[in-house]
Design a protein around this motif. Sequence first.
Motif, mmCIF file in Angstrom:
data_model
loop_
_atom_site.group_PDB
_atom_site.id
_atom_site.type_symbol
_atom_site.label_atom_id
_atom_site.label_comp_id
_atom_site.label_asym_id
_atom_site.label_seq_id
_atom_site.Cartn_x
_atom_site.Cartn_y
_atom_site.Cartn_z
ATOM 1 N N LEU A 11 4.079 -3.225 7.428
ATOM 2 C CA LEU A 11 5.033 -3.628 6.391
ATOM 3 C C LEU A 11 4.593 -3.156 5.009
ATOM 4 N N VAL A 12 3.279 -3.115 4.770
ATOM 5 C CA VAL A 12 2.778 -2.564 3.512
ATOM 6 C C VAL A 12 3.106 -1.072 3.434
ATOM 7 N N SER A 15 6.707 -0.617 2.564
ATOM 8 C CA SER A 15 6.908 -0.931 1.140
ATOM 9 C C SER A 15 6.417 0.216 0.254
ATOM 10 N N LEU A 176 12.593 -4.499 -3.655
ATOM 11 C CA LEU A 176 12.254 -4.677 -2.238
ATOM 12 C C LEU A 176 10.817 -4.223 -1.969
ATOM 13 N N ALA A 177 10.426 -3.078 -2.564
ATOM 14 C CA ALA A 177 9.056 -2.568 -2.401
ATOM 15 C C ALA A 177 8.042 -3.549 -2.992
ATOM 16 N N GLY A 180 7.587 -6.586 -0.703
ATOM 17 C CA GLY A 180 6.762 -6.245 0.462
ATOM 18 C C GLY A 180 5.284 -6.182 0.126
ATOM 19 N N PHE A 184 2.620 -8.964 1.679
ATOM 20 C CA PHE A 184 1.917 -8.439 2.852
ATOM 21 C C PHE A 184 0.612 -7.698 2.550
#
Length: 495
Positions: A11-12, A15, A176-177, A180, A184
């Motif tokens: 997930l990182v 992002s 959104l980035a 994330g 995370f």
Amino acid sequence: MKLHKKTNRPLVLVSVMLAMFVGAVEATIVSTAMPAIAGELGGFSRYSWIFSAYLLMSTVTVLIYGKLADLFGRKPIFFVGLSIFLFGSVLCGFATSMEQLIVFRLIQGLGAGAVMPIATTIVGDIYSTEERAKIQGYLSSVWGISAVSGPVIGGLIVQYWDWKYVFWVNVPLGILAMVGIYFFLHEPKTERKVAIDYKGAVLLTTSLSIILFWLVEGGQSFNRSSSLSLLLIILGVALFILFIWIERKAEDPMMPFSIWKNPVILYANLVSLTTGVILIGVSSYLPTYVTGVMEQSAMIAGFTLTAMSIGWPIASSVAGHLLIRFGTFTVSFAGGISLVAGSLMFVAMTGESGPLWAAFSSFFVGVGMGLTSTSFIVTIQGAVSREQRGSATAANMFMRNFGNTVGAAIFGAVLNGSLMSAFRGKDLDYEVNDINLLLTEESRSTLGTTKMEILQQALDGSLQWVYVAVLLFAIISLLLILRIPRGKVVLHDNN
């Protein structure tokens, strides 16, 4: 390798790729919208500054952000940079004049300097050297996707909505980035004493701003042989020399010159400078050749350039696998050969060669870029400690950006000088701006056969000199790569 147990690497990575996409797509999406923006806001004479303002600030700040990320951690500096970038994006959409838009683009660029280097550094922190080599292929694909999708998205926004959304589309993606990364990514706590090098930061920013301004505006706003030009370059270089002198004495320098003593890092950064020059030479002038000399549509011209964006991520993915097996020298040497091959094809290109020839030339340059950039960034990140990784990554990206700026100045001077020489040689009453008449089918139809032939011959001959210069930098790149130590380089995973 010790990782915080809560860090969610997939997930990182998503992002980080999203943040990189926002930064990478900015150039292509704005380029597509600029005719509509200039039509509404006016001020066509300041057209180039919409790009120059962004380029100046993002190039100047990249080294500072890299150092701050080493001092305070990746997350806080990433958030600061991306927040400034998004704030600037919102303001750009509200611009009511070209002057306002230039100021807001400066703000955007001020934040953009953080996005690419810190995003790449985060990947260097959370993956081992072997994994990093493969992950770079994903990161490089972001450039390919942005190059292909940027013009399409920009065109659709301008046609069906309003040019303002070209800037505002960044905002939800950027947020959104950030979400994330915030939830995370968990960085290890550092107990390092922080000593901020304020003198170094001010001197670096001032000296580079003056030098980049001289490169971008020289020959346009002022004559390069004028007293103002001489004053600017002397002042810029003098301040940069003073910066180096102060950095050598600083307790915690903004630019740790010790990392440049590593021959791999030294030559990788020098090659990044020369490939940055090549990149701007191809991407700036290939569409002009395809539309003006080959008489193809803008869509076909875009396709020839897209071929480079296809070759780049493919080569990056392959480079990741080859790097662990064969080492930095072999992979980057293959990239250097591909750069020379693509540049030779450009030199050999004529109006009758057709767009496929142009596309294959572009593809080979893209392969060369992918092989060299991936092997360099992975090797550089593995050759330094975690405490220096942000600075080392930023230094490499700075050299590429600086190469872009130097290249834009060199090739602009070569093209304009060659065109003026061509017109003078035939004692013709034409100007460089007459070349604009070749760039669309509508304007070409207004030209007589004789005038069109003269203009096309002048443009063809002048761009040939640009491609000769591109080939020269490709050869210099290959010679520099030959200085990189052979064999597998010992890399460290001190995360």
